[in-house]
Design an enzyme around this catalytic site. Structure first.
Site, PDB file in Angstrom:
ATOM      1  N   PHE A 158      -5.088  57.314  29.678  1.00  0.00           N
ATOM      2  CA  PHE A 158      -6.462  57.312  29.180  1.00  0.00           C
ATOM      3  C   PHE A 158      -6.780  56.037  28.401  1.00  0.00           C
ATOM      4  O   PHE A 158      -7.924  55.578  28.391  1.00  0.00           O
ATOM      5  CB  PHE A 158      -6.696  58.553  28.299  1.00  0.00           C
ATOM      6  CG  PHE A 158      -8.135  58.786  27.955  1.00  0.00           C
ATOM      7  CD1 PHE A 158      -9.018  59.277  28.907  1.00  0.00           C
ATOM      8  CD2 PHE A 158      -8.614  58.508  26.687  1.00  0.00           C
ATOM      9  CE1 PHE A 158     -10.357  59.487  28.597  1.00  0.00           C
ATOM     10  CE2 PHE A 158      -9.946  58.722  26.358  1.00  0.00           C
ATOM     11  CZ  PHE A 158     -10.823  59.212  27.317  1.00  0.00           C
ATOM     12  N   ALA A 216       0.893  56.962  35.399  1.00  0.00           N
ATOM     13  CA  ALA A 216       1.259  58.111  36.223  1.00  0.00           C
ATOM     14  C   ALA A 216       0.650  59.362  35.591  1.00  0.00           C
ATOM     15  O   ALA A 216       1.050  59.768  34.506  1.00  0.00           O
ATOM     16  CB  ALA A 216       2.778  58.247  36.317  1.00  0.00           C
ATOM     17  N   ILE A 219       0.435  63.011  36.243  1.00  0.00           N
ATOM     18  CA  ILE A 219       1.067  64.041  37.058  1.00  0.00           C
ATOM     19  C   ILE A 219       0.399  65.388  36.809  1.00  0.00           C
ATOM     20  O   ILE A 219       0.197  65.788  35.663  1.00  0.00           O
ATOM     21  CB  ILE A 219       2.573  64.116  36.750  1.00  0.00           C
ATOM     22  CG1 ILE A 219       3.232  62.738  36.991  1.00  0.00           C
ATOM     23  CG2 ILE A 219       3.254  65.191  37.605  1.00  0.00           C
ATOM     24  CD1 ILE A 219       4.663  62.638  36.496  1.00  0.00           C
ATOM     25  N   THR A 221      -2.721  72.925  34.374  1.00  0.00           N
ATOM     26  CA  THR A 221      -4.177  72.972  34.185  1.00  0.00           C
ATOM     27  C   THR A 221      -4.832  71.836  34.970  1.00  0.00           C
ATOM     28  O   THR A 221      -4.158  71.043  35.617  1.00  0.00           O
ATOM     29  CB  THR A 221      -4.537  72.818  32.684  1.00  0.00           C
ATOM     30  OG1 THR A 221      -4.224  71.481  32.279  1.00  0.00           O
ATOM     31  CG2 THR A 221      -3.794  73.820  31.834  1.00  0.00           C
ATOM     32  N   HIS A 278      -6.367  69.356  33.596  1.00  0.00           N
ATOM     33  CA  HIS A 278      -6.472  68.221  32.673  1.00  0.00           C
ATOM     34  C   HIS A 278      -6.277  66.881  33.392  1.00  0.00           C
ATOM     35  O   HIS A 278      -6.981  65.900  33.119  1.00  0.00           O
ATOM     36  CB  HIS A 278      -5.433  68.379  31.552  1.00  0.00           C
ATOM     37  CG  HIS A 278      -5.418  67.279  30.557  1.00  0.00           C
ATOM     38  ND1 HIS A 278      -6.406  67.119  29.609  1.00  0.00           N
ATOM     39  CD2 HIS A 278      -4.535  66.278  30.348  1.00  0.00           C
ATOM     40  CE1 HIS A 278      -6.134  66.070  28.863  1.00  0.00           C
ATOM     41  NE2 HIS A 278      -4.995  65.541  29.289  1.00  0.00           N
TER      42      HIS A 278
END
Length: 153
Positions: free
Chosen positions: A59, A82, A84, A88, A90
């Protein structure tokens, strides 16, 4: 009449490169970083002309890409991360925002940014994209960047 064709050469001679890489999932991103540096050095980028900036997670990559681009000292930037998939959704929100952010920075600053963000569904897929069955996405991003920084219109 023949169309004029523009293509970038795969050389990094006299180029300065910044690599922004996520520390989160570094068991994958370290291999991607190694692949990117290997490609750059094999294509005439001097090691001292490669700066690596580690950020906490994917982010944060667009922010640091923008900061690097605004210095005006880099011919191009490679973004490595990465994201992954977990239990959830997210990962979908993060990958969408990272992708939009990198694109926005590139368009605002006119500095090419090679997209080396992988979004696998599992750790096994991540490892495959960091240098095993599916190649090294960091190395592929470095090749993309070399081509983009050398296209002259």
């Amino acid at each position: 009449m023949c169309a004029k064709i523009y293509q970038g050469k795969l050389t990094g001679k006299d180029k300065k490169i910044c690599i922004v890489v996520s520390r989160f999932n570094d068991f994958v991103t370290k291999h991607m970083l190694d692949g990117a540096i290997d490609v750059l050095v094999r294509h005439e980028v001097k090691e001292e002309d490669i700066d690596v900036v580690w950020v906490p997670g994917s982010f944060e990559i667009p922010f640091m890409c923008k900061r690097a681009a605004k210095t005006k000292k880099y011919d191009g930037i490679i973004a490595l991360g990465a994201i992954i998939k977990g239990d959830t959704s997210h990962n979908e929100y993060i990958s969408t925002e990272v992708t939009k952010g990198i694109a926005q920075v590139m368009l605002e600053t006119d500095v090419p940014i090679a997209y080396g963000i992988i979004t696998p569904d599992s750790i096994e897929q991540a490892i495959e994209r960091a240098g095993t069955k599916l190649g090294n996405k960091g190395a592929q991003a470095a090749m993309t960047l070399l081509e983009m920084i050398n296209i002259k219109l």
